[in-house]
Design a protein around this motif. Structure first.
Motif, PDB file in Angstrom:
ATOM      1  N   GLU A 192      -3.336  -5.421  -1.197  1.00 50.42           N
ATOM      2  CA  GLU A 192      -4.442  -5.055  -0.317  1.00 50.42           C
ATOM      3  C   GLU A 192      -4.680  -3.550  -0.312  1.00 50.42           C
ATOM      4  OE1 GLU A 192      -1.873  -6.973   0.485  1.00 50.42           O
ATOM      5  OE2 GLU A 192      -2.902  -8.925   0.522  1.00 50.42           O
ATOM      6  N   THR A 193      -3.567  -2.794  -0.299  1.00 52.10           N
ATOM      7  CA  THR A 193      -3.694  -1.337  -0.304  1.00 52.10           C
ATOM      8  C   THR A 193      -4.305  -0.845  -1.603  1.00 52.10           C
ATOM      9  OG1 THR A 193      -1.743  -1.131   1.128  1.00 52.10           O
ATOM     10  CG2 THR A 193      -2.445   0.840  -0.071  1.00 52.10           C
ATOM     11  N   LYS A 194      -3.875  -1.433  -2.706  1.00 52.49           N
ATOM     12  CA  LYS A 194      -4.413  -1.022  -4.008  1.00 52.49           C
ATOM     13  C   LYS A 194      -5.922  -1.255  -4.066  1.00 52.49           C
ATOM     14  CE  LYS A 194      -0.175  -2.294  -6.441  1.00 52.49           C
ATOM     15  NZ  LYS A 194       0.417  -3.222  -7.428  1.00 52.49           N
ATOM     16  N   LYS A 195      -6.367  -2.411  -3.565  1.00 51.84           N
ATOM     17  CA  LYS A 195      -7.784  -2.746  -3.645  1.00 51.84           C
ATOM     18  C   LYS A 195      -8.639  -1.854  -2.749  1.00 51.84           C
ATOM     19  CE  LYS A 195      -6.932  -7.608  -4.795  1.00 51.84           C
ATOM     20  NZ  LYS A 195      -7.059  -9.019  -4.349  1.00 51.84           N
ATOM     21  N   SER A 196      -8.023  -1.305  -1.699  1.00 44.65           N
ATOM     22  CA  SER A 196      -8.794  -0.511  -0.735  1.00 44.65           C
ATOM     23  C   SER A 196      -8.591   0.991  -0.895  1.00 44.65           C
ATOM     24  CB  SER A 196      -8.415  -0.922   0.695  1.00 44.65           C
ATOM     25  OG  SER A 196      -7.036  -0.687   0.941  1.00 44.65           O
ATOM     26  N   LEU A 197      -7.988   1.404  -2.004  1.00 40.25           N
ATOM     27  CA  LEU A 197      -7.766   2.829  -2.226  1.00 40.25           C
ATOM     28  C   LEU A 197      -9.097   3.578  -2.296  1.00 40.25           C
ATOM     29  CD1 LEU A 197      -4.915   3.002  -4.906  1.00 40.25           C
ATOM     30  CD2 LEU A 197      -4.805   3.831  -2.564  1.00 40.25           C
ATOM     31  N   SER A 198      -9.146   4.678  -1.579  1.00 41.29           N
ATOM     32  CA  SER A 198     -10.345   5.510  -1.620  1.00 41.29           C
ATOM     33  C   SER A 198     -10.358   6.363  -2.882  1.00 41.29           C
ATOM     34  CB  SER A 198     -10.398   6.416  -0.390  1.00 41.29           C
ATOM     35  OG  SER A 198      -9.324   7.352  -0.415  1.00 41.29           O
ATOM     36  N   SER A 201      -7.788   9.057  -2.588  1.00 38.36           N
ATOM     37  CA  SER A 201      -6.422   8.593  -2.841  1.00 38.36           C
ATOM     38  C   SER A 201      -6.165   8.426  -4.334  1.00 38.36           C
ATOM     39  CB  SER A 201      -6.165   7.270  -2.113  1.00 38.36           C
ATOM     40  OG  SER A 201      -6.263   7.433  -0.713  1.00 38.36           O
TER      41      SER A 201
END
Length: 297
Positions: A192-198, A201
């Motif tokens: 989830e974090t990877k997909k939502s990286l700005s 980031s």
């Protein structure tokens, strides 16, 4: 595949000639821009390596001394993607490719750099001669012409062995450490974090990985870089290249081989990080596909 080894499914991309042209153009542009910006630092580093007057200086004091003696002048490699895809294809499947990913990184960097060095060696010999001998020529083209005329092929390729010893460890540090740095970061993130990286980031991850890879590249290749500067300056005894290198290394000692490492680490960290950032941005602008990733999740 064991439960302890989790990998992201991937297919081997079928890069077209246009894709490889985009990779090449992106690599050429980012290397030209980044090397141009780092030339003043490289000048100071080379002077510290080969000029006894610079031995007492560090980067800041060396820069000041250089400016007091002369005006610094400006001097105006990316088969890695091809060879990585080639070795992944040889591996045959995802599990094997991931298992031997370090060997693939090392092999791809080594082979790509070997062929690049065939073209690089004469230019590197010219660059060092321009940096080390004031007034040798007015630029890279005239310097290359003079060196070829006066020394021939033998002089242009006098540094081929030491440049291999320098550039292959450099490429290994640059590409392999960069791959591992990215893998360490992404392995500690949830999907989830990877997909939502700005974008910020992603930029930070690329920048940090590039800086670490740059430090590694500088440290691994610096002894050979020092010897290459000495060889192209004409230092050392006559005889075979191996004899000249071992003699120069023995005379320099550990401290001498790492003279100028500080400014070179700064230079290389800037070069490598900026090259990776620009390479990615230029590839995106050209519409090139992303490179092949074989990271262990």
């Amino acid at each position: 595949m064991s439960d302890s080894v989790k990998t992201r499914p991937f297919t081997i991309p079928q890069f077209s000639a246009t894709d490889y042209s985009s990779f090449f153009l992106a690599g050429a542009l980012c290397c030209t821009i980044s090397h141009g910006g780092m030339t003043p630092i490289d000048v100071v580093k080379t002077r510290i390596q080969i000029d006894p007057k610079y031995k007492p200086f560090g980067f800041v004091s060396g820069t000041r001394y250089l400016h007091s003696q002369r005006r610094p002048f400006s001097l105006a490699n990316r088969g890695y993607e091809y060879w990585k895809k080639y070795f992944v294809t040889i591996a045959g499947d995802q599990e094997t490719a991931v298992k031997y990913r370090t060997a693939i990184y090392l092999g791809s960097a080594t082979v790509a750099e070997f062929f690049a060095d065939i073209l690089l060696t004469p230019l590197e010999a010219t660059r060092i001669r321009l940096v080390s001998e004031r007034g040798y020529a007015t630029g890279l083209v005239s310097g290359f012409t003079r060196l070829a005329r006066e020394g021939g092929v033998a002089q242009l390729y006098a540094g081929f062995l030491p440049i291999l010893c320098k550039q292959i460890p450099y490429a290994i540090g640059q590409f392999t450490v960069n791959e591992w740095a990215h893998e360490v970061v992404f392995r500690n993130m949830s999907e989830e974090t990877k997909k939502s990286l700005s974008d910020v980031s992603k930029f930070g991850i690329s920048l940090g990985s590039g800086i670490i890879a740059g430090f590694a590249a500088a440290i691994l290749s610096h002894p050979a870089d020092t010897l290459l500067s000495q060889i192209n300056k004409g230092h050392g005894p006559t005889g075979s290249m191996v004899y000249r290198l071992t003699t120069l290394a023995r005379e320099a000692g550990f401290k001498g081989l790492f003279a100028g490492l500080g400014p070179r680490m700064i230079m290389t960290a800037g070069l490598v990080s900026s090259q990776f950032l620009m390479y990615g941005a230029i590839k995106d602008a050209l519409g090139a596909p992303p490179g092949l990733e074989i990271h262990k999740e």
